[in-house]
Write a protein that holds these residues in place. Structure first.
Motif, PDB file in Angstrom:
ATOM      1  N   THR A  48     -10.408  73.575 -35.059  1.00 22.17           N
ATOM      2  CA  THR A  48      -9.822  72.435 -35.786  1.00 22.17           C
ATOM      3  C   THR A  48      -8.307  72.443 -35.842  1.00 22.17           C
ATOM      4  O   THR A  48      -7.679  71.387 -35.873  1.00 22.17           O
ATOM      5  CB  THR A  48     -10.384  72.421 -37.223  1.00 22.17           C
ATOM      6  OG1 THR A  48     -11.792  72.198 -37.136  1.00 22.17           O
ATOM      7  CG2 THR A  48      -9.756  71.359 -38.065  1.00 22.17           C
ATOM      8  N   GLY A  49      -7.703  73.628 -35.881  1.00 20.06           N
ATOM      9  CA  GLY A  49      -6.254  73.665 -36.027  1.00 20.06           C
ATOM     10  C   GLY A  49      -5.851  73.194 -37.424  1.00 20.06           C
ATOM     11  O   GLY A  49      -6.577  73.394 -38.409  1.00 20.06           O
ATOM     12  N   LYS A  50      -4.709  72.511 -37.500  1.00 13.21           N
ATOM     13  CA  LYS A  50      -4.122  72.188 -38.805  1.00 13.21           C
ATOM     14  C   LYS A  50      -4.674  70.918 -39.442  1.00 13.21           C
ATOM     15  O   LYS A  50      -4.163  70.459 -40.460  1.00 13.21           O
ATOM     16  CB  LYS A  50      -2.599  72.127 -38.682  1.00 13.21           C
ATOM     17  CG  LYS A  50      -2.011  73.496 -38.355  1.00 13.21           C
ATOM     18  CD  LYS A  50      -0.498  73.473 -38.303  1.00 13.21           C
ATOM     19  CE  LYS A  50       0.042  74.865 -37.998  1.00 13.21           C
ATOM     20  NZ  LYS A  50       1.483  74.858 -37.761  1.00 13.21           N
ATOM     21  N   GLU A  71     -12.544  76.825 -37.665  1.00 13.91           N
ATOM     22  CA  GLU A  71     -11.254  77.366 -37.227  1.00 13.91           C
ATOM     23  C   GLU A  71     -11.230  78.852 -37.558  1.00 13.91           C
ATOM     24  O   GLU A  71     -11.554  79.250 -38.677  1.00 13.91           O
ATOM     25  CB  GLU A  71     -10.122  76.608 -37.940  1.00 13.91           C
ATOM     26  CG  GLU A  71      -8.750  77.224 -37.822  1.00 13.91           C
ATOM     27  CD  GLU A  71      -8.281  77.444 -36.383  1.00 13.91           C
ATOM     28  OE1 GLU A  71      -8.281  76.507 -35.586  1.00 13.91           O
ATOM     29  OE2 GLU A  71      -7.898  78.603 -36.074  1.00 13.91           O
ATOM     30  N   ALA A  72     -10.808  79.650 -36.573  1.00  9.07           N
ATOM     31  CA  ALA A  72     -10.878  81.101 -36.733  1.00  9.07           C
ATOM     32  C   ALA A  72      -9.761  81.667 -37.615  1.00  9.07           C
ATOM     33  O   ALA A  72      -9.944  82.704 -38.240  1.00  9.07           O
ATOM     34  CB  ALA A  72     -10.824  81.768 -35.360  1.00  9.07           C
ATOM     35  N   LYS A  73      -8.620  80.995 -37.666  1.00  6.00           N
ATOM     36  CA  LYS A  73      -7.466  81.603 -38.342  1.00  6.00           C
ATOM     37  C   LYS A  73      -7.301  81.033 -39.752  1.00  6.00           C
ATOM     38  O   LYS A  73      -7.080  79.831 -39.926  1.00  6.00           O
ATOM     39  CB  LYS A  73      -6.205  81.375 -37.515  1.00  6.00           C
ATOM     40  CG  LYS A  73      -6.268  82.105 -36.184  1.00  6.00           C
ATOM     41  CD  LYS A  73      -5.054  81.840 -35.334  1.00  6.00           C
ATOM     42  CE  LYS A  73      -5.202  82.468 -33.959  1.00  6.00           C
ATOM     43  NZ  LYS A  73      -4.284  81.907 -32.975  1.00  6.00           N
ATOM     44  N   ASP A  98     -15.881  81.868 -36.384  1.00  4.03           N
ATOM     45  CA  ASP A  98     -15.739  81.973 -34.931  1.00  4.03           C
ATOM     46  C   ASP A  98     -16.826  81.121 -34.271  1.00  4.03           C
ATOM     47  O   ASP A  98     -18.020  81.325 -34.536  1.00  4.03           O
ATOM     48  CB  ASP A  98     -15.901  83.449 -34.539  1.00  4.03           C
ATOM     49  CG  ASP A  98     -15.695  83.694 -33.050  1.00  4.03           C
ATOM     50  OD1 ASP A  98     -15.733  82.716 -32.273  1.00  4.03           O
ATOM     51  OD2 ASP A  98     -15.515  84.856 -32.676  1.00  4.03           O
ATOM     52  N   VAL A  99     -16.412  80.202 -33.424  1.00  2.00           N
ATOM     53  CA  VAL A  99     -17.368  79.307 -32.748  1.00  2.00           C
ATOM     54  C   VAL A  99     -18.445  80.095 -31.999  1.00  2.00           C
ATOM     55  O   VAL A  99     -19.579  79.625 -31.857  1.00  2.00           O
ATOM     56  CB  VAL A  99     -16.618  78.349 -31.783  1.00  2.00           C
ATOM     57  CG1 VAL A  99     -17.595  77.506 -30.982  1.00  2.00           C
ATOM     58  CG2 VAL A  99     -15.646  77.462 -32.550  1.00  2.00           C
ATOM     59  N   ASN A 100     -18.098  81.301 -31.554  1.00  2.00           N
ATOM     60  CA  ASN A 100     -19.107  82.129 -30.859  1.00  2.00           C
ATOM     61  C   ASN A 100     -20.381  82.304 -31.671  1.00  2.00           C
ATOM     62  O   ASN A 100     -21.451  82.526 -31.117  1.00  2.00           O
ATOM     63  CB  ASN A 100     -18.524  83.525 -30.570  1.00  2.00           C
ATOM     64  CG  ASN A 100     -17.626  83.530 -29.364  1.00  2.00           C
ATOM     65  OD1 ASN A 100     -18.092  83.385 -28.233  1.00  2.00           O
ATOM     66  ND2 ASN A 100     -16.328  83.655 -29.595  1.00  2.00           N
ATOM     67  N   ILE A 116     -14.106  68.793 -29.287  1.00  2.00           N
ATOM     68  CA  ILE A 116     -13.240  69.905 -28.884  1.00  2.00           C
ATOM     69  C   ILE A 116     -11.914  69.298 -28.460  1.00  2.00           C
ATOM     70  O   ILE A 116     -11.851  68.532 -27.486  1.00  2.00           O
ATOM     71  CB  ILE A 116     -13.838  70.723 -27.726  1.00  2.00           C
ATOM     72  CG1 ILE A 116     -15.194  71.320 -28.137  1.00  2.00           C
ATOM     73  CG2 ILE A 116     -12.886  71.845 -27.323  1.00  2.00           C
ATOM     74  CD1 ILE A 116     -15.897  72.085 -27.016  1.00  2.00           C
ATOM     75  N   ASN A 117     -10.873  69.610 -29.210  1.00  2.00           N
ATOM     76  CA  ASN A 117      -9.556  69.043 -28.942  1.00  2.00           C
ATOM     77  C   ASN A 117      -8.561  70.142 -28.609  1.00  2.00           C
ATOM     78  O   ASN A 117      -8.275  71.000 -29.447  1.00  2.00           O
ATOM     79  CB  ASN A 117      -9.060  68.278 -30.181  1.00  2.00           C
ATOM     80  CG  ASN A 117      -9.929  67.077 -30.499  1.00  2.00           C
ATOM     81  OD1 ASN A 117     -10.318  66.330 -29.604  1.00  2.00           O
ATOM     82  ND2 ASN A 117     -10.252  66.893 -31.780  1.00  2.00           N
ATOM     83  N   PHE A 118      -8.065  70.116 -27.373  1.00  2.00           N
ATOM     84  CA  PHE A 118      -6.968  71.005 -26.972  1.00  2.00           C
ATOM     85  C   PHE A 118      -7.311  72.473 -27.249  1.00  2.00           C
ATOM     86  O   PHE A 118      -6.527  73.208 -27.853  1.00  2.00           O
ATOM     87  CB  PHE A 118      -5.655  70.582 -27.661  1.00  2.00           C
ATOM     88  CG  PHE A 118      -5.302  69.175 -27.306  1.00  2.00           C
ATOM     89  CD1 PHE A 118      -4.487  68.911 -26.233  1.00  2.00           C
ATOM     90  CD2 PHE A 118      -5.856  68.113 -28.016  1.00  2.00           C
ATOM     91  CE1 PHE A 118      -4.213  67.600 -25.858  1.00  2.00           C
ATOM     92  CE2 PHE A 118      -5.595  66.798 -27.641  1.00  2.00           C
ATOM     93  CZ  PHE A 118      -4.768  66.546 -26.569  1.00  2.00           C
TER      94      PHE A 118
HETATM   95  C1  LIG Z   1      -4.616  75.185 -29.084  1.00  2.00           C
HETATM   96  S1  LIG Z   1      -5.150  75.094 -30.734  1.00  2.00           S
HETATM   97  C2  LIG Z   1      -5.579  73.368 -30.942  1.00  2.00           C
HETATM   98  C3  LIG Z   1      -5.712  72.983 -32.389  1.00  2.00           C
HETATM   99  C4  LIG Z   1      -6.120  71.526 -32.657  1.00  2.00           C
HETATM  100  N1  LIG Z   1      -7.469  71.268 -32.169  1.00  2.00           N
HETATM  101  C5  LIG Z   1      -5.149  70.564 -32.047  1.00  2.00           C
HETATM  102  O1  LIG Z   1      -5.501  69.887 -31.077  1.00  2.00           O
HETATM  103  O2  LIG Z   1      -4.022  70.452 -32.565  1.00  2.00           O
HETATM  104  C6  LIG Z   1      -6.750  75.869 -30.639  1.00  2.00           C
HETATM  105  C7  LIG Z   1      -7.282  76.269 -32.006  1.00  2.00           C
HETATM  106  O3  LIG Z   1      -8.622  76.747 -31.840  1.00  2.00           O
HETATM  107  C8  LIG Z   1      -8.783  77.919 -32.624  1.00  2.00           C
HETATM  108  N2  LIG Z   1      -9.834  78.710 -31.954  1.00  2.00           N
HETATM  109  C9  LIG Z   1      -9.785  79.254 -30.727  1.00  2.00           C
HETATM  110  N3  LIG Z   1     -10.918  79.903 -30.431  1.00  2.00           N
HETATM  111  C10 LIG Z   1     -11.714  79.775 -31.515  1.00  2.00           C
HETATM  112  C11 LIG Z   1     -13.014  80.233 -31.837  1.00  2.00           C
HETATM  113  N4  LIG Z   1     -13.728  80.972 -30.981  1.00  2.00           N
HETATM  114  N5  LIG Z   1     -13.524  79.920 -33.042  1.00  2.00           N
HETATM  115  C12 LIG Z   1     -12.797  79.182 -33.929  1.00  2.00           C
HETATM  116  N6  LIG Z   1     -11.557  78.716 -33.683  1.00  2.00           N
HETATM  117  C13 LIG Z   1     -11.021  79.005 -32.491  1.00  2.00           C
HETATM  118  C14 LIG Z   1      -7.432  78.578 -32.613  1.00  2.00           C
HETATM  119  O4  LIG Z   1      -7.249  79.445 -33.716  1.00  2.00           O
HETATM  120  C15 LIG Z   1      -6.490  77.376 -32.657  1.00  2.00           C
HETATM  121  O5  LIG Z   1      -6.172  77.004 -33.971  1.00  2.00           O
END
Ligand SMILES: C[S@@+](CC[C@H](N)C(=O)[O-])C[C@H]1O[C@@H](n2cnc3c(N)ncnc32)[C@H](O)[C@@H]1O
Length: 213
Positions: A48-50, A71-73, A98-100, A116-118
């Motif tokens: 999800t990101g921010k 979102e993982a972080k 974690d999406v895994n 799934i965005n970016f």
């Molecule tokens: C490149 S950023 C894009 C964020 C947002 N979707 C955007 O378009 O602004 C990818 C995001 O996916 C999260 N992410 C990556 N792998 C992940 C996982 N396996 N499970 C959960 N979140 C994950 C990262 O922490 C990061 O915040």
């Protein structure tokens, strides 16, 4: 993926316990309607990101769809939670997750739509399995998404897009609405993400498609 545990964020997130699930567990699978207190369709954004996208789309679908952001972080979830709070949205839940592990928290066929965005492109071949559109992830998504449910995918990364189209095709999914230049594609109602805003401002074309499970 190792989930980060920063004490200040964990504490800050306790103030968002109505919006953020910090340790989602198996008890949630099949029971999301209890958390939302209704049985509206469930849409999930992966990575999800921010929170710009999920808050934008949730606002448009209040009373119609419930949205879950994974979102993982934790510190990034905190940013998203602030947006949900500011906009007083009641149809969004954010997970530090974690999406895994997606099969643990959703029952088979529980979801109507994924976004799934970016996602991180993981450009090295040896990391291909980490891409959220890798066939191993598609296999998991197929379990939790109902037959006919959709995945909407956007990225600025052309090699990742090509890879993803191949994975979707190899997995036997129907691919629709493919564009390599979203802003000039005539697609109405696009909701930009944080990354999309950044890359679009740099003149980077955005790739998008819709996939049917
Ligand atoms: C490149 S950023 C894009 C964020 C947002 N979707 C955007 O378009 O602004 C990818 C995001 O996916 C999260 N992410 C990556 N792998 C992940 C996982 N396996 N499970 C959960 N979140 C994950 C990262 O922490 C990061 O915040």
């Amino acid at each position: 993926m190792r989930l980060r545990k920063k004490p200040w964020v964990v504490e800050a997130l306790t103030g968002f316990s109505d919006i953020v699930v910090q340790n989602p567990g198996e008890e949630l699978a099949g029971n999301w309607h209890n958390l939302f207190e209704n049985s509206l369709p469930l849409h999930v954004e992966l990575g999800t990101g921010k929170g710009r996208f999920i808050t934008g789309i949730a606002k448009q679908h209040q009373g119609l769809v419930n949205f879950i952001g994974i979102e993982a972080k934790e510190e990034i979830v905190y940013c998203a939670a602030q947006k949900v709070r500011e906009q007083e949205l009641t149809n969004v839940q954010l997970l530090v997750f974690d999406v895994n592990e997606i099969l643990k928290i959703f029952a088979p066929g529980e979801l109507e739509q994924l976004y799934i965005n970016f996602c991180d492109p993981w450009p090295k071949n040896r990391h291909a399995k980490r891409r959220l559109t890798h066939i191993d992830f598609l296999n998991k998504y197929r379990t939790v998404i109902k037959p006919g449910g959709q995945l909407w995918f956007k990225t600025d990364n052309r090699p990742l897009f090509e890879f993803s189209l191949e994975q979707f095709s190899e997995f036997g999914l129907e691919i629709n609405a493919v564009t390599y230049d979203l802003l000039n594609s005539g697609f109405a109602g696009n909701i930009m993400t944080e990354y999309e805003t950044k890359f679009s401002a740099l003149g980077q074309p955005i790739c998008r498609c819709e996939v049917i499970f």
